[in-house]
Design a protein around this motif. Structure first.
Motif, PDB file in Angstrom:
ATOM      1  N   GLY A 102      52.967 -26.681  70.044  1.00  0.00           N
ATOM      2  CA  GLY A 102      54.255 -26.878  69.381  1.00  0.00           C
ATOM      3  C   GLY A 102      55.132 -27.971  69.957  1.00  0.00           C
ATOM      4  N   ASP A 103      54.740 -28.564  71.076  1.00  0.00           N
ATOM      5  CA  ASP A 103      55.521 -29.616  71.732  1.00  0.00           C
ATOM      6  C   ASP A 103      54.889 -30.971  71.410  1.00  0.00           C
ATOM      7  OD1 ASP A 103      57.347 -30.954  73.364  1.00  0.00           O
ATOM      8  OD2 ASP A 103      56.162 -30.612  75.183  1.00  0.00           O
ATOM      9  N   TRP A 104      55.347 -31.595  70.306  1.00  0.00           N
ATOM     10  CA  TRP A 104      54.763 -32.852  69.860  1.00  0.00           C
ATOM     11  C   TRP A 104      55.213 -34.006  70.747  1.00  0.00           C
ATOM     12  CZ3 TRP A 104      50.855 -33.146  66.600  1.00  0.00           C
ATOM     13  CH2 TRP A 104      50.606 -32.042  65.786  1.00  0.00           C
ATOM     14  N   ARG A 105      54.238 -34.732  71.298  1.00  0.00           N
ATOM     15  CA  ARG A 105      54.470 -35.869  72.194  1.00  0.00           C
ATOM     16  C   ARG A 105      53.618 -37.054  71.746  1.00  0.00           C
ATOM     17  NH1 ARG A 105      58.176 -34.968  76.562  1.00  0.00           N
ATOM     18  NH2 ARG A 105      58.459 -32.714  76.601  1.00  0.00           N
ATOM     19  N   TRP A 106      54.109 -38.272  72.047  1.00  0.00           N
ATOM     20  CA  TRP A 106      53.331 -39.476  71.796  1.00  0.00           C
ATOM     21  C   TRP A 106      52.361 -39.676  72.953  1.00  0.00           C
ATOM     22  CZ3 TRP A 106      53.351 -40.605  67.047  1.00  0.00           C
ATOM     23  CH2 TRP A 106      54.501 -40.543  66.282  1.00  0.00           C
ATOM     24  N   GLU A 107      51.094 -39.909  72.641  1.00  0.00           N
ATOM     25  CA  GLU A 107      50.083 -40.027  73.688  1.00  0.00           C
ATOM     26  C   GLU A 107      50.318 -41.205  74.615  1.00  0.00           C
ATOM     27  OE1 GLU A 107      47.472 -42.399  74.192  1.00  0.00           O
ATOM     28  OE2 GLU A 107      47.822 -43.568  72.400  1.00  0.00           O
ATOM     29  N   SER A 108      50.880 -42.280  74.119  1.00  0.00           N
ATOM     30  CA  SER A 108      51.017 -43.496  74.927  1.00  0.00           C
ATOM     31  C   SER A 108      52.178 -43.441  75.916  1.00  0.00           C
ATOM     32  CB  SER A 108      51.181 -44.715  74.016  1.00  0.00           C
ATOM     33  OG  SER A 108      52.338 -44.556  73.210  1.00  0.00           O
ATOM     34  N   THR A 109      53.177 -42.595  75.655  1.00  0.00           N
ATOM     35  CA  THR A 109      54.361 -42.559  76.525  1.00  0.00           C
ATOM     36  C   THR A 109      54.711 -41.166  77.023  1.00  0.00           C
ATOM     37  OG1 THR A 109      55.845 -42.220  74.647  1.00  0.00           O
ATOM     38  CG2 THR A 109      55.412 -44.523  75.311  1.00  0.00           C
ATOM     39  N   ASN A 110      54.124 -40.148  76.434  1.00  0.00           N
ATOM     40  CA  ASN A 110      54.442 -38.742  76.697  1.00  0.00           C
ATOM     41  C   ASN A 110      55.877 -38.387  76.286  1.00  0.00           C
ATOM     42  OD1 ASN A 110      53.605 -36.137  77.425  1.00  0.00           O
ATOM     43  ND2 ASN A 110      54.551 -36.345  79.438  1.00  0.00           N
ATOM     44  N   GLU A 111      56.524 -39.248  75.500  1.00  0.00           N
ATOM     45  CA  GLU A 111      57.868 -38.938  74.992  1.00  0.00           C
ATOM     46  C   GLU A 111      57.764 -37.959  73.838  1.00  0.00           C
ATOM     47  OE1 GLU A 111      59.747 -42.583  73.812  1.00  0.00           O
ATOM     48  OE2 GLU A 111      59.590 -43.447  75.815  1.00  0.00           O
ATOM     49  N   LYS A 112      58.803 -37.130  73.700  1.00  0.00           N
ATOM     50  CA  LYS A 112      58.864 -36.206  72.562  1.00  0.00           C
ATOM     51  C   LYS A 112      58.890 -36.995  71.258  1.00  0.00           C
ATOM     52  CE  LYS A 112      61.046 -31.749  73.296  1.00  0.00           C
ATOM     53  NZ  LYS A 112      59.871 -31.117  72.802  1.00  0.00           N
ATOM     54  N   VAL A 113      58.201 -36.476  70.263  1.00  0.00           N
ATOM     55  CA  VAL A 113      58.253 -37.086  68.935  1.00  0.00           C
ATOM     56  C   VAL A 113      59.624 -36.748  68.359  1.00  0.00           C
ATOM     57  CG1 VAL A 113      57.292 -37.025  66.607  1.00  0.00           C
ATOM     58  CG2 VAL A 113      55.760 -36.958  68.597  1.00  0.00           C
ATOM     59  N   GLY A 114      60.427 -37.765  68.078  1.00  0.00           N
ATOM     60  CA  GLY A 114      61.780 -37.553  67.561  1.00  0.00           C
ATOM     61  C   GLY A 114      61.783 -37.521  66.048  1.00  0.00           C
ATOM     62  N   TYR A 115      61.637 -38.698  65.449  1.00  0.00           N
ATOM     63  CA  TYR A 115      61.557 -38.809  63.992  1.00  0.00           C
ATOM     64  C   TYR A 115      60.248 -38.179  63.525  1.00  0.00           C
ATOM     65  CZ  TYR A 115      60.469 -40.826  59.478  1.00  0.00           C
ATOM     66  OH  TYR A 115      60.111 -40.982  58.171  1.00  0.00           O
ATOM     67  N   THR A 116      60.276 -37.426  62.426  1.00  0.00           N
ATOM     68  CA  THR A 116      59.052 -36.874  61.846  1.00  0.00           C
ATOM     69  C   THR A 116      59.103 -36.985  60.326  1.00  0.00           C
ATOM     70  OG1 THR A 116      59.915 -34.620  61.650  1.00  0.00           O
ATOM     71  CG2 THR A 116      58.767 -35.176  63.705  1.00  0.00           C
ATOM     72  N   PHE A 117      57.922 -36.930  59.722  1.00  0.00           N
ATOM     73  CA  PHE A 117      57.813 -36.935  58.265  1.00  0.00           C
ATOM     74  C   PHE A 117      56.707 -35.964  57.847  1.00  0.00           C
ATOM     75  CE2 PHE A 117      56.720 -38.987  54.104  1.00  0.00           C
ATOM     76  CZ  PHE A 117      57.948 -38.770  53.500  1.00  0.00           C
ATOM     77  N   PHE A 118      56.793 -34.742  58.369  1.00  0.00           N
ATOM     78  CA  PHE A 118      55.800 -33.722  58.055  1.00  0.00           C
ATOM     79  C   PHE A 118      55.926 -33.272  56.602  1.00  0.00           C
ATOM     80  CE2 PHE A 118      55.835 -32.920  62.700  1.00  0.00           C
ATOM     81  CZ  PHE A 118      54.469 -32.930  62.921  1.00  0.00           C
ATOM     82  N   TYR A 119      54.787 -32.968  56.007  1.00  0.00           N
ATOM     83  CA  TYR A 119      54.770 -32.295  54.715  1.00  0.00           C
ATOM     84  C   TYR A 119      55.485 -30.952  54.897  1.00  0.00           C
ATOM     85  CZ  TYR A 119      53.040 -30.464  50.308  1.00  0.00           C
ATOM     86  OH  TYR A 119      52.963 -29.944  49.043  1.00  0.00           O
ATOM     87  N   PRO A 120      56.186 -30.440  53.869  1.00  0.00           N
ATOM     88  CA  PRO A 120      56.980 -29.212  54.041  1.00  0.00           C
ATOM     89  C   PRO A 120      56.256 -28.027  54.674  1.00  0.00           C
ATOM     90  CG  PRO A 120      57.529 -30.232  51.964  1.00  0.00           C
ATOM     91  CD  PRO A 120      56.379 -31.028  52.539  1.00  0.00           C
ATOM     92  N   SER A 121      54.959 -27.851  54.433  1.00  0.00           N
ATOM     93  CA  SER A 121      54.248 -26.716  55.041  1.00  0.00           C
ATOM     94  C   SER A 121      53.560 -27.085  56.360  1.00  0.00           C
ATOM     95  CB  SER A 121      53.225 -26.148  54.054  1.00  0.00           C
ATOM     96  OG  SER A 121      52.244 -27.129  53.757  1.00  0.00           O
ATOM     97  N   GLU A 122      53.811 -28.256  56.870  1.00  0.00           N
ATOM     98  CA  GLU A 122      53.202 -28.725  58.129  1.00  0.00           C
ATOM     99  C   GLU A 122      54.249 -28.749  59.242  1.00  0.00           C
ATOM    100  OE1 GLU A 122      49.981 -29.744  58.659  1.00  0.00           O
ATOM    101  OE2 GLU A 122      49.328 -29.480  56.612  1.00  0.00           O
TER     102      GLU A 122
END
Length: 161
Positions: A102-122
């Protein structure tokens, strides 16, 4: 007395270069095909199916990383590029929850994913689908979704220009 100058293609090229660089501030892109430039970054769309891990390695071999999509403008631009490909409907990007569910991070920086564009059920399967991709909903809209990291799909690499 008139000065005669022989006009050559080199002379014309030099004049155009001077105007473009010194008068307009234009700087030639460092993104060479198959890389495409957007906002001082270069992107490459890999169409061969690879796991998320294989895609990460492939990007690293090209001195890049799986794409970090950080703004709506970048997201819109990438979606336009994917639709222009007209055949790829799943593409890995660099987000994952491999360290903690549940903790989405960018692999290249280990920063938290801020902006998202998930499909409503994702995201919808947090314990088994731990890697981030673009996917098509009925081939009409592209969204983000979680996917099992061992699925073989396309990928997007990014590097600084």
């Amino acid at each position: 007395m008139f000065f005669r100058m022989r006009i050559t293609s080199f002379t014309v090229f030099s004049c155009i270069t001077y105007v473009l660089v010194f008068k307009t501030g234009f700087v030639e892109s460092k993104c060479v095909y198959p890389w495409i430039e957007f906002q001082n970054h270069c992107y490459m769309f890999g169409l061969d199916g690879k796991t998320w891990f294989e895609s990460k390695v492939e990007c690293n071999k090209k001195n890049s990383y799986l794409a970090r999509v950080e703004t709506p403008a970048e997201d819109d631009w990438i979606i336009q590029q994917i639709f222009a490909l007209n055949k790829v409907w799943y593409l890995w990007i660099g987000g994952n929850t491999l360290r903690k569910v549940g903790d989405w991070r960018w692999e290249s920086t280990n920063e938290k994913v801020g902006y998202t564009f998930f499909y409503p059920s994702e995201p919808n399967r947090p314990t088994t689908e731990r890697c981030l991709c673009y996917f098509s909903h009925h081939r009409k809209m592209l969204y983000w979704g979680d996917l099992t990291c061992t699925n073989k799909v396309g990928f997007i690499c990014e590097r600084d220009n």
